[in-house]
Structures are given as C-alpha cells and as structure tokens.
Design a protein around this motif. Structure first.
Motif, PDB file in Angstrom:
ATOM      1  N   ASP A  86       0.775  -1.580  -0.020  1.00  0.00           N
ATOM      2  CA  ASP A  86       0.041   0.020  -0.173  1.00  0.00           C
ATOM      3  C   ASP A  86       0.794   0.886   0.181  1.00  0.00           C
ATOM      4  OD1 ASP A  86      -2.437  -1.299  -0.033  1.00  0.00           O
ATOM      5  OD2 ASP A  86      -2.391  -1.603   2.007  1.00  0.00           O
ATOM      6  N   GLU A  87       2.314   1.283   0.645  1.00  0.00           N
ATOM      7  CA  GLU A  87       3.038   2.575   0.849  1.00  0.00           C
ATOM      8  C   GLU A  87       3.695   3.197  -0.900  1.00  0.00           C
ATOM      9  OE1 GLU A  87       6.963   3.337   3.266  1.00  0.00           O
ATOM     10  OE2 GLU A  87       6.316   2.213   4.049  1.00  0.00           O
ATOM     11  N   ALA A  90       0.723   4.200  -3.022  1.00  0.00           N
ATOM     12  CA  ALA A  90       0.559   6.111  -2.208  1.00  0.00           C
ATOM     13  C   ALA A  90       1.786   6.619  -2.790  1.00  0.00           C
ATOM     14  CB  ALA A  90       0.378   5.626  -1.405  1.00  0.00           C
TER      15      ALA A  90
END
Length: 109
Positions: A86-87, A90
């Motif tokens: 997810d990082e 992002a």
C-alpha cells in the motif's frame, strides 16, 4: 452550445486521442501513444527501457514509479497488489504490464 443549468454538472472533459509518456531514465524521452495504451507495450514499442520478464503480472520485474500524472493511469489491479505494498502504491509505484495510460505521465524505475 447550451449552457448547463446551475444544478447540472458540467459536461465531462473530452478524452484525449493521444497521450504522452516520458521515460525519465532515457534522457526524459517523450513519446506519443494512443489513449488507454498499456505502459509496458508503449515502452517496448518506443524503446523506453522499462525492464520486464513475463509481461503478464506474474514476476513483478516491470515495477516502475509514475513520477508525474499518476491520476492519468487506470485502477490498480489485483496482480499489482501481490507485488506492491500500500505504501509503494501511495508513492506512485505500478507494474507497467498492468497499467494503462489515460493521460500524460512521466515514469522511472
């Protein structure tokens, strides 16, 4: 042309027929491609240099980072979520083989 009423949403912006992809590590080489083109295929056709092995979302080799224009790419696919956190998502990381270009972008790897 009719003006929209106050409570109407404005008409959607027209879809561009062509988009531009800038390959940052290749001396910022800018190429033109059809709207909704697959990023890896554009790289292969235009010698953009994005590394790859399988081309089908299995190996993760084509991981790249959209440094400008991430909003001009399609939705993240399940295959990408297997390789990217997810990082990373992002931060603009995508898999080129799974990414379709909807507007101008700049990409690095």
């Amino acid at each position: 042309m009719r003006q929209p009423l106050a409570d109407e949403a404005p008409p959607p912006a027209p879809t561009p027929a062509r988009v531009h992809v800038t390959f940052v590590p290749q001396n910022e080489r800018r190429v033109s491609a059809a709207h909704n083109s697959n990023l890896l295929r554009v790289s292969l056709r235009e010698q953009g240099g994005i590394p790859f092995k399988c081309g089908g979302g299995v190996c993760g080799t084509c991981k790249c980072r959209i440094v400008l224009g991430i909003e001009n790419t399609d939705a993240v696919k399940a295959k990408e979520r297997k390789h990217l956190s997810d990082e990373q998502l992002a931060q603009g990381f995508r898999m080129a083989c799974q990414t379709f270009v909807l507007g101008d972008i700049a990409v690095t790897w």
